[in-house]
Design an enzyme around this catalytic site. Sequence first.
Site, PDB file in Angstrom:
ATOM      1  N   GLU A  92      37.963 -64.990   0.210  1.00 29.07           N
ATOM      2  CA  GLU A  92      36.935 -64.383  -0.643  1.00 29.07           C
ATOM      3  C   GLU A  92      37.569 -63.628  -1.816  1.00 29.07           C
ATOM      4  O   GLU A  92      37.017 -63.584  -2.905  1.00 29.07           O
ATOM      5  CB  GLU A  92      36.068 -63.440   0.198  1.00 29.07           C
ATOM      6  CG  GLU A  92      35.166 -64.203   1.155  1.00 29.07           C
ATOM      7  CD  GLU A  92      34.762 -63.392   2.367  1.00 29.07           C
ATOM      8  OE1 GLU A  92      35.622 -63.197   3.260  1.00 29.07           O
ATOM      9  OE2 GLU A  92      33.613 -62.952   2.434  1.00 29.07           O
ATOM     10  N   HIS A 130      27.734 -63.476   3.155  1.00 31.72           N
ATOM     11  CA  HIS A 130      28.960 -64.293   3.237  1.00 31.72           C
ATOM     12  C   HIS A 130      28.964 -65.391   2.173  1.00 31.72           C
ATOM     13  O   HIS A 130      29.642 -66.411   2.328  1.00 31.72           O
ATOM     14  CB  HIS A 130      29.108 -64.993   4.597  1.00 31.72           C
ATOM     15  CG  HIS A 130      29.289 -64.082   5.762  1.00 31.72           C
ATOM     16  ND1 HIS A 130      28.834 -64.399   7.024  1.00 31.72           N
ATOM     17  CD2 HIS A 130      29.893 -62.884   5.875  1.00 31.72           C
ATOM     18  CE1 HIS A 130      29.136 -63.426   7.857  1.00 31.72           C
ATOM     19  NE2 HIS A 130      29.779 -62.480   7.181  1.00 31.72           N
ATOM     20  N   GLY A 165      31.248 -60.760  11.731  1.00 36.80           N
ATOM     21  CA  GLY A 165      29.913 -61.213  11.322  1.00 36.80           C
ATOM     22  C   GLY A 165      29.959 -62.737  11.272  1.00 36.80           C
ATOM     23  O   GLY A 165      31.008 -63.310  10.989  1.00 36.80           O
ATOM     24  N   ASN A 169      40.642 -69.950  13.936  1.00 41.45           N
ATOM     25  CA  ASN A 169      41.683 -69.797  14.967  1.00 41.45           C
ATOM     26  C   ASN A 169      41.317 -70.212  16.381  1.00 41.45           C
ATOM     27  O   ASN A 169      42.212 -70.522  17.173  1.00 41.45           O
ATOM     28  CB  ASN A 169      42.112 -68.329  15.030  1.00 41.45           C
ATOM     29  CG  ASN A 169      42.805 -67.904  13.760  1.00 41.45           C
ATOM     30  OD1 ASN A 169      43.831 -68.467  13.405  1.00 41.45           O
ATOM     31  ND2 ASN A 169      42.236 -66.933  13.055  1.00 41.45           N
ATOM     32  N   GLY A 226      33.274 -64.838  12.109  1.00 43.13           N
ATOM     33  CA  GLY A 226      34.228 -63.724  12.188  1.00 43.13           C
ATOM     34  C   GLY A 226      33.582 -62.643  13.031  1.00 43.13           C
ATOM     35  O   GLY A 226      32.891 -62.958  14.012  1.00 43.13           O
ATOM     36  N   ARG A 266      26.586 -57.694  16.758  1.00 41.59           N
ATOM     37  CA  ARG A 266      25.188 -57.849  16.329  1.00 41.59           C
ATOM     38  C   ARG A 266      24.520 -58.952  17.151  1.00 41.59           C
ATOM     39  O   ARG A 266      25.131 -59.979  17.452  1.00 41.59           O
ATOM     40  CB  ARG A 266      25.127 -58.210  14.844  1.00 41.59           C
ATOM     41  CG  ARG A 266      25.438 -57.036  13.953  1.00 41.59           C
ATOM     42  CD  ARG A 266      25.431 -57.436  12.494  1.00 41.59           C
ATOM     43  NE  ARG A 266      26.759 -57.357  11.936  1.00 41.59           N
ATOM     44  CZ  ARG A 266      27.164 -58.012  10.854  1.00 41.59           C
ATOM     45  NH1 ARG A 266      26.341 -58.808  10.212  1.00 41.59           N
ATOM     46  NH2 ARG A 266      28.388 -57.865  10.402  1.00 41.59           N
ATOM     47  N   ARG A 292      33.678 -56.550  -4.588  1.00 39.54           N
ATOM     48  CA  ARG A 292      32.732 -57.214  -3.704  1.00 39.54           C
ATOM     49  C   ARG A 292      31.531 -56.294  -3.550  1.00 39.54           C
ATOM     50  O   ARG A 292      31.688 -55.134  -3.140  1.00 39.54           O
ATOM     51  CB  ARG A 292      33.366 -57.468  -2.343  1.00 39.54           C
ATOM     52  CG  ARG A 292      32.365 -58.024  -1.371  1.00 39.54           C
ATOM     53  CD  ARG A 292      32.975 -58.283  -0.028  1.00 39.54           C
ATOM     54  NE  ARG A 292      32.000 -58.911   0.844  1.00 39.54           N
ATOM     55  CZ  ARG A 292      31.724 -58.497   2.075  1.00 39.54           C
ATOM     56  NH1 ARG A 292      32.343 -57.462   2.592  1.00 39.54           N
ATOM     57  NH2 ARG A 292      30.829 -59.118   2.794  1.00 39.54           N
ATOM     58  N   ASN A 319      37.170 -54.090  -2.137  1.00 35.94           N
ATOM     59  CA  ASN A 319      36.056 -54.262  -1.194  1.00 35.94           C
ATOM     60  C   ASN A 319      35.900 -52.928  -0.480  1.00 35.94           C
ATOM     61  O   ASN A 319      36.693 -52.581   0.386  1.00 35.94           O
ATOM     62  CB  ASN A 319      36.405 -55.386  -0.210  1.00 35.94           C
ATOM     63  CG  ASN A 319      35.299 -55.634   0.793  1.00 35.94           C
ATOM     64  OD1 ASN A 319      34.288 -54.919   0.816  1.00 35.94           O
ATOM     65  ND2 ASN A 319      35.485 -56.626   1.633  1.00 35.94           N
TER      66      ASN A 319
HETATM   67  P1  ADP Z   1      35.577 -59.951   9.709  1.00 32.99           P
HETATM   68  O1  ADP Z   1      34.213 -60.553   9.853  1.00 32.99           O
HETATM   69  O2  ADP Z   1      35.638 -58.508  10.098  1.00 32.99           O
HETATM   70  O3  ADP Z   1      36.278 -60.293   8.406  1.00 32.99           O
HETATM   71  P2  ADP Z   1      37.420 -61.849  10.863  1.00 32.99           P
HETATM   72  O4  ADP Z   1      36.962 -62.990  10.022  1.00 32.99           O
HETATM   73  O5  ADP Z   1      38.801 -61.343  10.653  1.00 32.99           O
HETATM   74  O6  ADP Z   1      36.419 -60.645  10.864  1.00 32.99           O
HETATM   75  O7  ADP Z   1      37.289 -62.333  12.389  1.00 32.99           O
HETATM   76  C1  ADP Z   1      37.542 -61.487  13.447  1.00 32.99           C
HETATM   77  C2  ADP Z   1      37.312 -62.262  14.743  1.00 32.99           C
HETATM   78  O8  ADP Z   1      38.222 -63.368  14.774  1.00 32.99           O
HETATM   79  C3  ADP Z   1      37.577 -61.425  15.973  1.00 32.99           C
HETATM   80  O9  ADP Z   1      36.560 -61.665  16.946  1.00 32.99           O
HETATM   81  C4  ADP Z   1      38.886 -62.001  16.481  1.00 32.99           C
HETATM   82  O10 ADP Z   1      39.009 -61.890  17.886  1.00 32.99           O
HETATM   83  C5  ADP Z   1      38.752 -63.451  16.073  1.00 32.99           C
HETATM   84  N1  ADP Z   1      40.038 -64.141  16.115  1.00 32.99           N
HETATM   85  C6  ADP Z   1      41.129 -63.948  15.334  1.00 32.99           C
HETATM   86  N2  ADP Z   1      42.163 -64.719  15.766  1.00 32.99           N
HETATM   87  C7  ADP Z   1      41.716 -65.404  16.853  1.00 32.99           C
HETATM   88  C8  ADP Z   1      42.293 -66.354  17.744  1.00 32.99           C
HETATM   89  N3  ADP Z   1      43.548 -66.756  17.638  1.00 32.99           N
HETATM   90  N4  ADP Z   1      41.520 -66.849  18.741  1.00 32.99           N
HETATM   91  C9  ADP Z   1      40.245 -66.439  18.891  1.00 32.99           C
HETATM   92  N5  ADP Z   1      39.638 -65.551  18.081  1.00 32.99           N
HETATM   93  C10 ADP Z   1      40.359 -65.040  17.065  1.00 32.99           C
END
Ligand code: ADP
Length: 404
Positions: free
Chosen positions: A384, A178, A210, A334, A208, A239, A89, A10
Amino acid sequence: MKKNLILVLNCGSSSLKFSLIKPENGETLLSGLAERLLSEQASIKINVKGQKKHTAIPHPFDHRTAIMALVDSLVSQQLNLQICAIGHRVVHGGEHYCMPTLITDEVKNTISNLSQLAPLHNPANLMGINAAEMVFTDVPQVAVFDTAFHQTMPEKTYIYGIPYALYQEHGIRRYGFHGTSHYFVAQQAAKTLDKTINESNFISAHLGNGCSVTAIKNGKSVDTSLGLTPLEGVMMGTRSGDVDAGIIFHLINQLGYTTAQVSHLLHKESGLLGVSGLSNDCREIEEAWLKDKNPRAKLALDIFCYRVAKSIASFTASLTSIDALIFTGGIGENSTLIRANIIDQLSLLNFFVASDKNQACCFGKAGNINAENSRPILVIPTNEEWVIAEQTSQLLFNNSSTKE
Ligand code: ADP
């Protein structure tokens, strides 16, 4: 030696994420990230069996030398000879690609032409493809497109309310992104509920950095919140998501912004970061609210949750039934706070959260978090990379998936 591993790449403009995967079960034998490419600080982090190695990348610090550093590690683990294919990707496949595709010169040209629609992503993806071809000269390479899953959307969801000629002549329409993640969690949800995917109806929220919400009818995407670019829809880390397009003219005509400044504002300075004034990282914003009672952190969280809930509710217009609401992505997997807040706004749709189950689903643990009187709500960690490995293998070797 058995050749049965897929290397998944990726590639970003200055980064390269990689995983070496067994396509039949998703087992990851090696993974890592090369960062700050094209600068002297370029470095690569490689994880093998829980052991992390961090090394510099040799001159000229680019994607090719990063892949060569990765190969050194593969050789030392005796894994290089087991690679049977590379899965890339690729962000934008436009209307050309609704399936994984063997990479040829013609495919590379098309990906390059599609850079018009994804100027930040497709050129970087191509750099990764070219670099991988230089290093792995005899290994077949496959592109898996982030837009592909959404190519089943009906015309009424993908045409904007602007002159139709812009679609006909310039491909301006909604594409969605996505797709690989929404596809994966839909497959997993169908398995969890013991349904065939072709009879499954879901709304999935990938939250996430995004974020996107997708309506899935009979296993196919019928609407999604991201559009021509990954700026539309719900609010994200940096964004804005949906804004009145009139804001853009106001910024330019009344406040003297350049188009580049507007673009930066909407892509990099908005969302959770813009509203909170603190961070784009959801954990930091939650902490600022829970520990310090920071009101702007609370506002950012409230807007985020309301917009996701509103998007989920709006997508019921695309469905005649819902088998489950699915949460995935770093926040969706999470954040118990955000999931509960979103679900609390969906009681009219008969979604109710079970607090204990919600608390239990974190850090990669999948499960249902719905109360007894609720429709099913599932937390499913996305994967993914596994989809890319599995689809690459299926295309080249016709290996059937464990996920169907
Ligand atoms: P990307 O889109 O870059 O792949 P991710 O899917 O890894 O990003 O998501 C990142 C987001 O997830 C961040 O905003 C991070 O703070 C949030 N995040 C990760 N763990 C937790 C948690 N335990 N509680 C709240 N938010 C979380």
